[in-house]
Write a protein that holds these residues in place. Structure first.
Motif, PDB file in Angstrom:
ATOM      1  N   LYS A   1       0.836  -1.196   0.000  1.00  0.00           N
ATOM      2  CA  LYS A   1       0.000   0.000   0.000  1.00  0.00           C
ATOM      3  C   LYS A   1       0.873   1.250   0.000  1.00  0.00           C
ATOM      4  O   LYS A   1       1.935   1.277   0.621  1.00  0.00           O
ATOM      5  CB  LYS A   1      -0.899   0.035   1.241  1.00  0.00           C
TER       6      LYS A   1
ATOM      7  N   GLU B   1      -1.724  -1.330  -4.140  1.00  0.00           N
ATOM      8  CA  GLU B   1      -2.900  -0.477  -4.007  1.00  0.00           C
ATOM      9  C   GLU B   1      -2.495   0.919  -3.554  1.00  0.00           C
ATOM     10  O   GLU B   1      -1.706   1.082  -2.613  1.00  0.00           O
ATOM     11  CB  GLU B   1      -3.854  -1.093  -2.981  1.00  0.00           C
TER      12      GLU B   1
ATOM     13  N   THR C   1      -4.034   3.615  -1.683  1.00  0.00           N
ATOM     14  CA  THR C   1      -5.197   3.770  -0.821  1.00  0.00           C
ATOM     15  C   THR C   1      -4.791   4.392   0.504  1.00  0.00           C
ATOM     16  O   THR C   1      -3.624   4.325   0.907  1.00  0.00           O
ATOM     17  CB  THR C   1      -5.882   2.404  -0.582  1.00  0.00           C
TER      18      THR C   1
END
Length: 284
Positions: free
Chosen positions: A199, A229, A231
């Protein structure tokens, strides 16, 4: 010697005055570059980030500000400082000159200046024996949005956050936005590793649009065994991670070894550094 609008001058004759808008209002942008043996690492990414940032700041981009022109000026400055066959840290600064209050005078012209300094490490490496401790910086918060992610001369949080880190014997601090999401470190982007999941905060959260962040995402996207990701990251996730690391163009990858009572390894970060250096060697 520094480069001021294409003229090489002594540092004591930099021609920057107290009326300069970058000094008065932070009306300036900069790029921090790593140059090794006359090669500017990731120059295209730096250049397009600078142009995009100038557009966001509504600066009138001079016609001669081509990639080739600025590259030549950077290398000219590196050479005059006897760093063309060495490793150097370079700062390219762009400001709106002088004139006006908050509203720029219609006659203001874009200035640039370039400064250099020697830097020891030509390629990137991680010393696994070195500890690196961080904590959250919670005195002030960054605003979400792309404006917070500009590489501008307005770095108040980074300055006072660095003082806080030194006073409390931390190597770095992690910054929160007003939504209380972790967005980055004081001097680089943040990546979190948990199993096969990676992340990093999205740009919309207010983190820097880092050039090394872009390189990491490119390298990670090529591994089909990873789930990557962009995020938001909550502070609660930090102590559950297997690894945390910081990225920037000068140091590459810096593994975090401790956050509060949690300690982390650096195996994944070590593997990334090898891939990063391999990518650089192919481009040299």
């Amino acid at each position: 010697m520094i480069n001021f609008n294409g003229n090489l001058v002594d540092k004591t004759n930099s021609k920057l005055t107290s009326e300069n808008r970058g000094y008065k209002y932070g009306d300036a942008l900069f790029e921090t570059l790593k140059v090794v043996n006359g090669k500017i690492f990731f120059w295209e990414d730096h250049y397009f980030r600078l142009m995009a940032s100038m557009r966001i700041m509504r600066m009138d981009i001079p016609m001669n500000f081509t990639m080739e022109f600025l590259e030549a000026e950077i290398l000219k400055t590196v050479e005059v400082n006897d760093l063309l066959n060495a490793s150097a840290r370079v700062r390219l600064n762009v400001d709106r000159g002088e004139g006006g209050k908050y509203l720029p005078d219609t006659k203001t012209e874009i200035n640039f200046n370039i400064v250099t300094e020697p830097y020891d490490s030509p390629f990137y490496n991680i010393d696994s024996s070195v500890s690196y401790t961080v904590d959250l910086y919670k005195d002030y918060f960054a605003a979400p949005g792309l404006l917070s992610g500009l590489k501008s001369n307005n770095k108040a949080i980074q300055v006072i956050g660095s003082i806080y880190a030194k006073e409390n014997d931390y190597d770095n601090c992690l910054i929160l936005n007003t939504n209380k999401s972790v967005i980055e470190a004081l001097n680089g982007n943040l990546f979190l590793v948990k199993g096969d999941k990676i992340k990093t905060p999205p740009l919309e959260d207010g983190c820097l649009k880092g050039v090394m962040r872009k390189q990491m995402l490119d390298i990670l996207s090529k591994d089909v065994n990873l789930f990557v990701e962009e995020t938001s990251i909550s502070p609660f996730e930090l102590q559950k991670a297997d690894e945390l690391f910081i990225t920037n163009v000068i140091k590459g990858i810096v593994p975090i070894t401790q956050y509060r009572k949690k300690t982390y390894g650096s195996n994944f970060a070590q593997s990334l550094v090898a891939k990063l250096n391999a990518k650089l060697r192919l481009s040299m």
